[in-house]
Design a protein around this motif. Structure first.
Motif, PDB file in Angstrom:
ATOM      1  N   GLU A   7       0.728  -1.363  -0.145  1.00 11.12           N
ATOM      2  CA  GLU A   7       0.016   0.056   0.133  1.00 11.12           C
ATOM      3  C   GLU A   7       0.869   1.293  -0.007  1.00 11.12           C
ATOM      4  N   PRO A   8       1.830   1.069   0.829  1.00 10.33           N
ATOM      5  CA  PRO A   8       2.755   2.608   0.637  1.00 10.33           C
ATOM      6  C   PRO A   8       3.278   2.969  -0.661  1.00 10.33           C
ATOM      7  N   PHE A   9       3.656   1.822  -1.211  1.00 14.45           N
ATOM      8  CA  PHE A   9       4.398   2.104  -2.976  1.00 14.45           C
ATOM      9  C   PHE A   9       3.190   2.202  -3.695  1.00 14.45           C
ATOM     10  N   ILE A  10       1.899   1.724  -3.586  1.00 12.33           N
ATOM     11  CA  ILE A  10       0.680   2.463  -4.447  1.00 12.33           C
ATOM     12  C   ILE A  10       0.393   3.692  -3.787  1.00 12.33           C
ATOM     13  N   ARG A  11       0.478   4.246  -2.920  1.00 13.37           N
ATOM     14  CA  ARG A  11       0.051   5.623  -2.522  1.00 13.37           C
ATOM     15  C   ARG A  11       1.288   6.494  -3.144  1.00 13.37           C
ATOM     16  N   ASP A  12       2.532   6.208  -3.184  1.00 12.63           N
ATOM     17  CA  ASP A  12       3.583   7.021  -3.701  1.00 12.63           C
ATOM     18  C   ASP A  12       3.833   6.973  -5.356  1.00 12.63           C
ATOM     19  N   LEU A  13       2.717   5.981  -5.966  1.00 12.13           N
ATOM     20  CA  LEU A  13       2.856   5.752  -7.291  1.00 12.13           C
ATOM     21  C   LEU A  13       3.981   5.128  -8.000  1.00 12.13           C
ATOM     22  N   ARG A  14       4.856   4.564  -6.960  1.00 13.13           N
ATOM     23  CA  ARG A  14       5.712   3.541  -7.551  1.00 13.13           C
ATOM     24  C   ARG A  14       5.387   2.423  -7.839  1.00 13.13           C
ATOM     25  N   ARG A  41      -4.806  -2.028   9.515  1.00  6.71           N
ATOM     26  CA  ARG A  41      -5.698  -1.022   9.269  1.00  6.71           C
ATOM     27  C   ARG A  41      -5.492   0.343   9.030  1.00  6.71           C
ATOM     28  N   ASP A  42      -4.211   0.820   9.998  1.00  6.19           N
ATOM     29  CA  ASP A  42      -3.503   2.156   9.780  1.00  6.19           C
ATOM     30  C   ASP A  42      -2.960   2.051   8.473  1.00  6.19           C
ATOM     31  N   ILE A  43      -2.174   1.171   7.864  1.00  3.50           N
ATOM     32  CA  ILE A  43      -1.709   1.137   6.671  1.00  3.50           C
ATOM     33  C   ILE A  43      -2.388   1.329   5.638  1.00  3.50           C
ATOM     34  N   LEU A  44      -3.596   0.529   5.671  1.00  3.27           N
ATOM     35  CA  LEU A  44      -4.453   0.704   4.350  1.00  3.27           C
ATOM     36  C   LEU A  44      -5.431   2.114   4.526  1.00  3.27           C
ATOM     37  N   ALA A  45      -5.338   2.716   5.887  1.00  5.48           N
ATOM     38  CA  ALA A  45      -5.976   4.066   5.961  1.00  5.48           C
ATOM     39  C   ALA A  45      -4.963   5.266   5.493  1.00  5.48           C
ATOM     40  N   GLY A  46      -3.677   4.789   5.305  1.00  4.85           N
ATOM     41  CA  GLY A  46      -2.852   5.986   5.029  1.00  4.85           C
ATOM     42  C   GLY A  46      -2.412   6.740   6.273  1.00  4.85           C
ATOM     43  N   ARG A  47      -2.372   5.871   7.558  1.00 10.76           N
ATOM     44  CA  ARG A  47      -2.084   6.565   8.631  1.00 10.76           C
ATOM     45  C   ARG A  47      -0.522   6.207   9.003  1.00 10.76           C
TER      46      ARG A  47
END
Length: 304
Positions: free
Chosen positions: A246-253, A298-304
């Motif tokens: 999820e973190p790599f999806i959020r930063d578009l990598r 849950r925090d990771i998926l919520a972007g927290r």
């Protein structure tokens, strides 16, 4: 206790096949392990092992003694668990295993906090994307992403985990973005493979039901984090639990592909040997880690 210690060493040597492995597992030297086996053989008046240059194979007497010795050790463990439950003072050692990614991010990082709460409990952690034989390896708790198939084990479900197919924008620009499940057969797919691996196919959820695909690619590894790194570098498509990428999806990598026909989800669960009494320290670890994993995912998926 010396006799029980000797019996415990004998059981681990049978299960692991050599003195060095048993010694490492029990945190004693091979020489000490060897001496304990000799003491046991002297006490019993029989030879328990046939010795080769690389391995110790139990004799007929050794196999018979192993079956009874293991039951004795399990009975002692049950008795200790019962006493611990009554005393309210959990102590002892817990052997834990988990997949590499989950273990590094959530299990390993939580052990210091768990130890701060329960300083008399020692935790020995083994991380591997291989499926560890918890009975053979003497594991007390195994965290797994998948389905429980061994009925000799007990399971505690933690949560269902969404999985996704992802690839780097660079890879998709060069090779095109898959539009149907069958398109994956023409792409470089990054596979988690090791001896004994069960998931040799990717199974997607389609409107007509599960679609199993025999995908291939020039890269495979027994380490899921290596596969993620290759995907970020543009070397192919990877199937991963969403919380791991999820973190790599959020930063578009990484970009999710085929979102309308996602892979089947997996269950995060803890499995452990079936015993008459559940050891208090094992229950405490399960409670602690289950709550921690749920909150962190849950925090990771919520972007927290």
């Amino acid at each position: 206790m010396a006799y029980l210690d000797n019996v415990a060493v004998f059981v681990r040597v049978v299960e692991l096949g050599n003195l060095s492995a048993a010694g490492r597992d029990m945190r004693i030297s091979p020489a000490v392990a060897s001496n304990r086996i000799k003491e046991l053989e002297k006490h019993l008046g029989v030879r328990l092992f046939n010795r080769t240059t690389r391995q110790l194979m139990p004799t007929e007497q050794g196999r018979v003694f192993y079956d009874g010795a293991r039951k004795v050790l399990e009975a002692v463990a049950d008795a200790e668990a019962a006493v611990s439950a009554l005393s309210g003072q959990p102590r002892g050692t817990i052997r834990v295993t988990a997949p590499l990614g989950l273990g590094r991010r959530m299990i390993a990082s939580g052990i210091p906090e768990f130890r701060a709460r329960y300083p008399d409990i020692e935790v020995r952690l083994r991380l591997s994307d291989h499926e560890v034989d918890i009975m053979k390896e003497g594991i007390d708790v195994a965290f797994r992403l998948g389905l429980l198939e061994d009925s000799s084990l007990r399971m505690r479900g933690v949560m269902d985990c969404e999985r996704v197919l992802v690839a780097a924008p660079r890879y998709l620009e060069e090779h095109g973005e898959p539009e149907t499940p069958e398109d994956l057969l023409k792409h470089d797919c990054l596979m988690l493979r090791y001896p004994g691996a069960r998931e040799h196919f990717w199974t997607l959820q389609t409107p007509s039901g599960p679609r199993k695909l025999d995908v291939r690619g020039p890269y495979d590894s027994d380490d899921g984090d290596v596969l993620t790194g290759w995907a970020i570098a543009g070397h192919g498509i990877v199937l991963k639990p969403r919380f791991e990428v999820e973190p790599f999806i959020r930063d578009l990598r990484l970009k999710v592909i085929l979102p309308d026909v996602p892979p089947q989800p997996v269950q995060l669960a803890a499995v452990y040997p079936h015993r008459q009494y559940q050891d208090t320290k094992v229950r405490l670890l399960l409670d602690f880690m289950a709550d921690r994993c749920q909150r962190m995912i849950r925090d990771i998926l919520a972007g927290r």
